[in-house]
Design an enzyme around this catalytic site. Structure first.
Site, mmCIF file in Angstrom:
data_model
loop_
_atom_site.group_PDB
_atom_site.id
_atom_site.type_symbol
_atom_site.label_atom_id
_atom_site.label_comp_id
_atom_site.label_asym_id
_atom_site.label_seq_id
_atom_site.Cartn_x
_atom_site.Cartn_y
_atom_site.Cartn_z
ATOM 1 N N TYR A 1 -11.523 -6.015 -1.789
ATOM 2 C CA TYR A 1 -10.592 -6.228 -2.903
ATOM 3 C C TYR A 1 -10.489 -7.655 -3.408
ATOM 4 O O TYR A 1 -9.803 -7.907 -4.401
ATOM 5 C CB TYR A 1 -9.210 -5.704 -2.506
ATOM 6 C CG TYR A 1 -9.202 -4.194 -2.367
ATOM 7 C CD1 TYR A 1 -9.132 -3.378 -3.487
ATOM 8 C CD2 TYR A 1 -9.323 -3.590 -1.117
ATOM 9 C CE1 TYR A 1 -9.160 -1.997 -3.373
ATOM 10 C CE2 TYR A 1 -9.350 -2.202 -0.992
ATOM 11 C CZ TYR A 1 -9.271 -1.413 -2.116
ATOM 12 O OH TYR A 1 -9.309 -0.042 -1.999
ATOM 13 N N PHE B 1 1.322 1.971 3.749
ATOM 14 C CA PHE B 1 1.735 2.839 2.629
ATOM 15 C C PHE B 1 0.502 3.438 1.964
ATOM 16 O O PHE B 1 -0.597 3.008 2.171
ATOM 17 C CB PHE B 1 2.571 2.068 1.618
ATOM 18 C CG PHE B 1 1.966 0.799 1.113
ATOM 19 C CD1 PHE B 1 1.091 0.819 0.032
ATOM 20 C CD2 PHE B 1 2.269 -0.432 1.700
ATOM 21 C CE1 PHE B 1 0.535 -0.357 -0.461
ATOM 22 C CE2 PHE B 1 1.721 -1.609 1.221
ATOM 23 C CZ PHE B 1 0.846 -1.572 0.143
#
Length: 417
Positions: A123, A417
């Site tokens: 990322y 998450f």
């Protein structure tokens, strides 16, 4: 097929989620399935379809995250990202990252985006920098002593413990404590409705032979001031000596006495000789309470990745440990609206950050800004790596900015998450 992502329809969730599980060669229980369905924000979830089959997935979650100074800031949580192995290297991940950040910017509500990465190298090209790390440990409690200050030990003695073999039975007490700890540490997430169930997920396949999740709460005058969620894995040596492990999942406390009472409890669980903790803050106080750190088996891993979506709003959302007035020249190839010079002026009470034509004091990429944003990575360290450039060496701009960006506590993400 088209490589253009589109928003998920509610009726497609099961198929979309199934594609995610397949990409990770994973499976789930009915409890996990139901929880992830309830937490998915369908209107913020996207995918790429090949005919009627989803081959790429990504979602956004609406979080509020603590930043230095204690403010809890709207933050987009990037989640459920996958590309089918049959459709790699076709630009699908790039297209989904592009769509997500464009959507967040257009909504204008969340100056930050965060994620956790299954592979750390992915990322950075989209501007995400490692902003928080986690500490793991394997503490040999048969040989390491917990040495509490006399006053702390006396105060801990006055507290009462309540323990349950069913962690869910003490949920309300735990969440009351957790909510009070959120403003204290950058990187922590408010748990809005439904998210209190996430730390209770306890599929048998993940226990590695340990017990179901248990919980202990510490009380002062009947009010909860701390809790720990844990499991116990009993083991025996060839001579039938106990050699069990305490697997610590979560521990929060409001003061040193409550914190000490919890660790003392964990240290003394019968038939165990070690505590295994996998996600703790880098500055966890127990590190200063043990008499032999060499037998604590500590290791540091990456945790939370962050990127400013709106540089001006992001830098204005936090406070600064020391007065700062600096011009930052930011490069952001993936979100070019951030590229340019920004004047940041602030202190411990607040800040403003606006575009400027003034000469730059420091230059850095948006990824390095993400690394330093929560205060866990020093701008000085990044400059030492050649990733932050002081335009006029010796001007003091780097020293001033590094001191201002620092956090008094290490940033930390309490759960995924």
């Amino acid at each position: 097929m088209t490589s253009e992502p589109r928003v998920l329809r509610p009726s497609e969730w099961d198929t979309w989620y199934g594609a995610l599980l397949s990409a990770f060669a994973s499976q789930d229980t009915s409890e996990e399935h139901e929880l992830y369905r309830s937490l998915t924000e369908v209107e913020r979830s996207i995918g790429v379809w090949d005919e009627d089959r989803p081959v790429a997935t990504a979602g956004l979650l609406s979080f509020r995250m603590t930043v230095p100074g204690g403010a809890v800031v709207p933050t987009a949580g990037v989640t459920m990202v996958s590309v089918a192995p049959t459709h790699r290297r076709r630009g699908l991940l790039w297209a989904m990252m592009r769509r997500q950040l464009d959507d967040v910017r257009a909504a204008g509500q969340e100056p930050l985006a965060v994620l956790t990465a299954s592979e750390a190298a992915i990322y950075g090209r989209f501007g995400y920098g490692l902003a928080a790390r986690s500490l793991s440990a394997r503490i040999d409690t048969s040989r390491v002593a917990l040495e509490l200050p006399e006053r702390t030990a006396a105060e801990a003695d006055a507290l009462r413990l309540r323990q349950s073999d069913e962690a869910a039975s003490l949920l309300a007490e735990c969440e009351a404590v957790y909510a009070r700890t959120v403003p204290r540490r950058p990187g922590m997430l408010q748990r809005h409705a439904g998210w209190e169930r996430m730390p209770l997920l306890d599929p048998e396949r993940s226990r590695a032979g340990a017990s179901p999740l248990r919980c202990v709460v510490v009380l002062r005058d009947g009010e909860p001031v701390g809790y720990a969620r844990y499991a116990v894995k009993l083991r025996w040596t060839e001579t039938d000596a106990s050699d069990g492990e305490v697997h610590l999942r979560e521990l929060e406390a409001l003061d040193p006495a409550g914190y000490a009472a919890l660790w003392r409890f964990l240290w003394g669980i019968d038939l165990t000789t070690s505590i295994v903790a996998e996600n703790r803050p880098l500055d966890d106080p127990w590190l200063h309470l043990v008499n032999d750190p060499r037998r604590c088996g500590t290791a540091v891993g990456d945790s939370l990745y962050l990127r400013p979506v709106d540089v001006g709003a992001a830098l204005a959302a936090r406070c600064y440990a020391a007065p700062v007035d600096v011009v930052l020249e930011v490069e952001d190839a993936f979100c070019p609206w951030n590229t340019g010079r920004w004047r940041l002026s602030g202190d411990e009470k607040g800040a403003v950050c606006e575009p400027t034509r003034d000469a730059a004091d420091l230059s850095l990429s948006v990824r390095e800004l993400g690394r330093g944003y929560l205060g866990g990575t020093s701008l000085t360290a990044l400059a030492g790596a050649g990733l932050v450039d002081e335009k006029h060496p010796g001007s003091g701009a780097l020293r001033t900015a590094a001191a201002a960006f620092a956090s008094e506590t290490e940033p930390w993400l309490p759960h995924g998450f």
